[in-house]
Design an enzyme around this catalytic site. Sequence first.
Site, mmCIF file in Angstrom:
data_model
loop_
_atom_site.group_PDB
_atom_site.id
_atom_site.type_symbol
_atom_site.label_atom_id
_atom_site.label_comp_id
_atom_site.label_asym_id
_atom_site.label_seq_id
_atom_site.Cartn_x
_atom_site.Cartn_y
_atom_site.Cartn_z
ATOM 1 N N TYR A 46 0.849 -1.204 0.000
ATOM 2 C CA TYR A 46 0.000 0.000 0.000
ATOM 3 C C TYR A 46 0.874 1.241 0.000
ATOM 4 O O TYR A 46 1.842 1.324 0.763
ATOM 5 C CB TYR A 46 -0.900 0.033 1.246
ATOM 6 C CG TYR A 46 -2.326 -0.323 0.912
ATOM 7 C CD1 TYR A 46 -3.050 0.475 0.024
ATOM 8 C CD2 TYR A 46 -2.935 -1.439 1.463
ATOM 9 C CE1 TYR A 46 -4.354 0.142 -0.302
ATOM 10 C CE2 TYR A 46 -4.241 -1.762 1.134
ATOM 11 C CZ TYR A 46 -4.944 -0.972 0.253
ATOM 12 O OH TYR A 46 -6.224 -1.286 -0.078
ATOM 13 N N GLU A 48 -0.637 4.677 -0.389
ATOM 14 C CA GLU A 48 -1.514 5.854 -0.511
ATOM 15 C C GLU A 48 -0.727 7.133 -0.262
ATOM 16 O O GLU A 48 0.072 7.211 0.673
ATOM 17 C CB GLU A 48 -2.667 5.752 0.486
ATOM 18 C CG GLU A 48 -3.761 4.835 -0.019
ATOM 19 C CD GLU A 48 -4.922 4.720 0.956
ATOM 20 O OE1 GLU A 48 -5.050 5.574 1.848
ATOM 21 O OE2 GLU A 48 -5.696 3.756 0.804
ATOM 22 N N ASP A 192 -8.168 14.458 -24.276
ATOM 23 C CA ASP A 192 -8.051 13.035 -23.942
ATOM 24 C C ASP A 192 -7.323 12.408 -25.126
ATOM 25 O O ASP A 192 -7.909 12.171 -26.187
ATOM 26 C CB ASP A 192 -9.447 12.432 -23.762
ATOM 27 C CG ASP A 192 -9.391 10.930 -23.481
ATOM 28 O OD1 ASP A 192 -8.326 10.325 -23.714
ATOM 29 O OD2 ASP A 192 -10.412 10.370 -23.059
ATOM 30 N N THR A 218 -4.522 6.965 -21.620
ATOM 31 C CA THR A 218 -4.243 5.628 -21.111
ATOM 32 C C THR A 218 -2.809 5.308 -21.500
ATOM 33 O O THR A 218 -2.198 6.010 -22.314
ATOM 34 C CB THR A 218 -5.188 4.574 -21.726
ATOM 35 O OG1 THR A 218 -5.171 4.720 -23.139
ATOM 36 C CG2 THR A 218 -6.601 4.734 -21.201
ATOM 37 N N LYS A 221 -2.565 1.710 -25.047
ATOM 38 C CA LYS A 221 -2.978 1.650 -26.463
ATOM 39 C C LYS A 221 -1.735 1.851 -27.328
ATOM 40 O O LYS A 221 -0.872 0.983 -27.337
ATOM 41 C CB LYS A 221 -4.059 2.703 -26.722
ATOM 42 C CG LYS A 221 -5.329 2.479 -25.889
ATOM 43 C CD LYS A 221 -6.425 3.447 -26.279
ATOM 44 C CE LYS A 221 -7.729 3.164 -25.567
ATOM 45 N NZ LYS A 221 -7.791 3.707 -24.195
ATOM 46 N N ARG A 227 -1.980 -1.731 -18.796
ATOM 47 C CA ARG A 227 -3.291 -1.088 -18.695
ATOM 48 C C ARG A 227 -3.243 -0.055 -17.584
ATOM 49 O O ARG A 227 -2.863 -0.364 -16.456
ATOM 50 C CB ARG A 227 -4.377 -2.107 -18.362
ATOM 51 C CG ARG A 227 -4.440 -3.297 -19.286
ATOM 52 C CD ARG A 227 -5.732 -4.038 -19.113
ATOM 53 N NE ARG A 227 -6.794 -3.258 -19.713
ATOM 54 C CZ ARG A 227 -6.991 -3.140 -21.023
ATOM 55 N NH1 ARG A 227 -6.217 -3.769 -21.876
ATOM 56 N NH2 ARG A 227 -7.966 -2.396 -21.491
#
Length: 384
Positions: A46, A48, A192, A218, A221, A227
């Site tokens: 973790y 955060e 975007d 992203t 692609k 991903r």
Amino acid sequence: MQQSKVFSIIEKEQKRQNEDIELIASENFVSEDVMKAVGSCLTNKYTEGYPGNRYYGGCVYYDELENYCRQKWQEVFKTDYHVNVQPHSGSSANLAAYMTLLKPGDTILSMSLTNGGHLTHGSSVNFSGKLFNFVFYDVDGNGFIDYEDVARKAREYRPALILAGASAYSRIIDFRRFSDIARSVGAYLMVDMAHIAGLVAGGEHPSPFGLADIISTTTHKTLRGPRGGMVFCRPEYAKKLDSAVFPGTQGGSLMHVIAGKAVAAEEALRPEFKQYIQAVVRNTKAMCGRFIELGYSVVTGGTDNHLFLVDLSKTHPNVSGKLAQDVLCEHGITLNKNCVPNDARGPKETSGVRIGCAAMTTKGYNEKDFIAVADRINEIISAL
Ligand code: DSN
């Protein structure tokens, strides 16, 4: 010890990926190094928060990694924009981008899903359409973005933000023109660039940096990473963007994926990546040109990037995009149904198919190979 059933499923999928022809415009094949990073021990932690300011102990190597990842992506896009590499996906990136500059209820002017936009660009079934007041600009009769319509609607609706970017648009997007329109009405400009980010990185599409206030993407692609998502913004919005990602819209970050993103950035900085992107554009033009030679109707009459849209309604009125997708899938050719502008069929059926060449270019396909695939698709569709 008995091996998990999961690995036998993965094996079958690996075989499919090895054997099928992959033409989904938003997909690609990552390198072994990206795979290794994503499958590493970094999934166990973790983290955060942000480098130097975490909510958990033991984050020292994660700070080093996240800072390195951010720096590499700034190098890829030759920018001093701030970058947040934590978004889990393109949708998370877009939500965070909206929340950085807007409040719920604000008006956004974008391209609708049916004209080539994305689900998160205001679809009524998505958080975007539920949280914000979206209005949409149109494409012209040939499928090109109608910049006059963008300007007219900007004056009419006075949006807080104008969004440029698409999931199924095969032409260069004029970011300068979008920026001029946004400035003229006092709106923010968001880009975007998820689909074309690899082309921007490789110099095959004009860059939105310097023109847009905030840029989402992203990483999986045309950028050929794992991903995930990222958001870049002008330095003055850095604090707001970081708060919008964590704690605004996400909790713990996926550090194994951030490691994969860093490896992908290193790869995108190599000269081979530029050559790859040039090959993608060359191959897409060749395949699209073949469909046109065969008499097919291509939206906008061609392509400038990694994808194109074939409108089957003109040549094969009885073949929906869905039917073409399903039948081609049975023949080992994977692509997706897609609405064409002013489609008489709904998004579940559609009259078109979207074809992209980024993935098979990674596998080494050249122009001749893509032309042969176009011929094979024609044979299959014409027999229906
Ligand atoms: N769903 C992706 C696509 O196929 O274009 C966009 O996120």
